[in-house]
Design a protein around this motif. Sequence first.
Motif, short mmCIF file in Angstrom:
data_model
loop_
_atom_site.label_atom_id
_atom_site.label_comp_id
_atom_site.label_asym_id
_atom_site.label_seq_id
_atom_site.Cartn_x
_atom_site.Cartn_y
_atom_site.Cartn_z
N PRO A 34 71.03 10.04 -2.65
CA PRO A 34 70.93 10.95 -1.62
C PRO A 34 70.70 10.04 -0.43
CG PRO A 34 69.90 12.13 -3.18
CD PRO A 34 70.21 10.78 -3.70
N GLU A 35 70.15 8.84 -0.46
CA GLU A 35 69.74 7.91 0.52
C GLU A 35 70.69 6.85 0.69
OE1 GLU A 35 67.83 8.94 -2.14
OE2 GLU A 35 67.02 7.12 -3.33
N LEU A 38 70.95 4.88 3.72
CA LEU A 38 69.97 3.80 4.13
C LEU A 38 70.72 2.50 3.69
CD1 LEU A 38 67.07 2.69 4.77
CD2 LEU A 38 66.63 3.29 2.27
N PHE A 39 71.03 2.77 2.45
CA PHE A 39 71.94 1.31 1.69
C PHE A 39 73.22 0.72 2.63
CE2 PHE A 39 70.81 3.54 -2.72
CZ PHE A 39 69.58 3.18 -2.31
N LEU A 118 64.43 3.01 10.01
CA LEU A 118 64.28 2.97 8.47
C LEU A 118 65.09 1.77 7.68
CD1 LEU A 118 64.26 6.94 7.73
CD2 LEU A 118 62.20 5.41 7.80
N ALA A 122 62.93 -0.80 5.62
CA ALA A 122 63.32 -1.22 4.19
C ALA A 122 63.70 -2.80 4.08
CB ALA A 122 64.48 -0.44 3.82
N VAL B 160 60.47 4.56 1.90
CA VAL B 160 61.55 4.84 2.88
C VAL B 160 62.89 5.18 2.48
CG1 VAL B 160 63.10 3.18 4.32
CG2 VAL B 160 60.85 2.56 4.14
N ALA B 161 63.46 5.10 1.32
CA ALA B 161 64.50 6.04 0.71
C ALA B 161 63.92 7.27 0.48
CB ALA B 161 64.65 5.40 -0.90
N GLN B 163 62.34 8.88 2.74
CA GLN B 163 62.25 9.36 4.06
C GLN B 163 63.60 9.70 4.48
OE1 GLN B 163 59.64 6.11 5.28
NE2 GLN B 163 58.68 7.61 6.67
N VAL B 164 64.50 8.84 4.11
CA VAL B 164 66.09 9.07 4.55
C VAL B 164 66.71 10.28 3.56
CG1 VAL B 164 68.41 8.10 4.17
CG2 VAL B 164 66.36 6.69 4.94
N ALA B 165 66.25 10.37 2.32
CA ALA B 165 66.58 11.21 1.62
C ALA B 165 66.09 12.75 2.23
CB ALA B 165 66.19 11.37 0.14
N ILE B 167 65.28 13.40 5.42
CA ILE B 167 66.23 13.66 6.60
C ILE B 167 67.37 14.17 6.08
CG2 ILE B 167 67.34 12.56 8.47
CD1 ILE B 167 65.14 10.51 8.66
#
Lengths: 300, 300
Positions: A34-35, A38-39, A118, A122, B160-161, B163-165, B167
């Motif tokens: 789900p994140e 970010l990646f 973020l 990270a 941090v992952a 937090q992104v998940a 959002i």
Amino acid sequence: MPLIDTPDIQSALDFTALTVERTMDRLLPRGDDPEAKLFEAMRYSTLGGGRRLRAFFVMASATLFGVSAQAAQRVAAAVEFVHAYSLIHDDLPAMDNDDIRRGQPSCHKRFDEATAILAGDALQALAFEVLAHEDTHGDPAVRIQLVAGLAQAIGPHGMVAGQVADIEAAGKNLSMGQVTRLQRLKTGALISFACSAGATLAKASEPARHALVAYAHDVGLAFQITDDLLDVGGTCEETGKTSGKDVITGKATFVSLLGLERARDQASLLADQAGRHLDMFGDKAELLIQAARYVVERRR
Amino acid sequence: MPLIDTPDIQSALDFTALTVERTMDRLLPRGDDPEAKLFEAMRYSTLGGGRRLRAFFVMASATLFGVSAQAAQRVAAAVEFVHAYSLIHDDLPAMDNDDIRRGQPSCHKRFDEATAILAGDALQALAFEVLAHEDTHGDPAVRIQLVAGLAQAIGPHGMVAGQVADIEAAGKNLSMGQVTRLQRLKTGALISFACSAGATLAKASEPARHALVAYAHDVGLAFQITDDLLDVGGTCEETGKTSGKDVITGKATFVSLLGLERARDQASLLADQAGRHLDMFGDKAELLIQAARYVVERRR
């Protein structure tokens, strides 16, 4: 085989950029969690170009001591992660508000502000994770020295302090000493870490480490003066970022303090001086000496 | 003398908060440099209150193994620095846009957004600097294990992952499994680090470490469920932050998934289960067992 197998600075830079980019690609997260956004943001802001000058300083200093390629590349990647994090946060609307980075939309434009904040966070953590991993060096004492050095280069007495001092300096008539101190913090601290990393990895003698720190000192200053010169003279196309920004924001720079001519002379002088700190390494330091000249002769 | 010299949870929490606050005060930068605003913002957002629950977990787990007070307090301070950095960035307009934190203006309201972003960045770096310093532990191998653990708890597979998940989850119908995974990352990873830090400092056995990680697992979940309950039921005065926010933003929470009653039961169940993971430590685990109950019975 030396880490960098070419005596020519441009091909050495290209070669380093390529190998470090590969290492970064391996170290960066990927996946469809789900994140995943970010990646993607972390990859977007770290991969796909850039001079990798800081990575080069790590690799070239490691070459002096015959450090293993894996160790040097991991430290170089960590330094580039930190550099990328600082650029992402610098570009944010609340900071420099820059929409363009390396000729592409900056991270918060390509994604959004929250993701950019973020992704920067990270990347800082990832840099420490990479340094702390046993693949970076078999000796925990060496790894912890790298971690301590990087943390100091970033934190309240390093790069971040320089960024705050830089913001506070807007519209003020800073002296040459104050601008120099500011630069030392803002860009110098990380460059110093990069240049001395090879000595740390090799557990080199104190004189060898000091020579590299002295080199970094002068190269860092020469780098910033050249940046200031390019900001005045460079077009957006050349520098890949918004031009003339310092003039518009009324920042005291080396150029505003010294004038074009003397700033150019000063940068050139520092580049020569940087090289002379490396006399003890003889011919082995040729690439670092060339790198100092490259720093002041580059066009972007 | 044990690190925490009281069998009563509330006075143990108060005592820990006091000693860790003193350590943080010593470790935080101060001075009248041009970047003094950064130091002030770092101090503003870390000192002057808060439950220091994460610090307590470090201190209480260190008590199990007879770790030195200095070591435990430094690790506790580092964890609180990371927690504070995450709150500063979370509160930013681009993120949760929260003007109030602990009943006071949040960092970007008291200072400005740029300073808040940079104070968060510097606090993360400071946490690693503190862990890497020899005062934290004489053995570099222990320090590097702490650094690696903290970096993982923050980075692209940690907080941090999460937090992104979080959002990304807004407005989506997340399943119980998805919300649990999100919580594990967002708050669980740092709590896990805090709970297992004592075992790392003492080079404790793997079973002992696993017991603490299992405890942290359940306590972390119980903590988040209770937070969700407080968000629905608590007034701004009680929680010190804006209330009912999750409902307004349409976030799936444990309460929206389970309902009030079952969420309360689940939190209580997890708190009991957390304590049972510590059977191997006997009476010495009494404070951690009480802490698990405190987590679900607190009113803010």
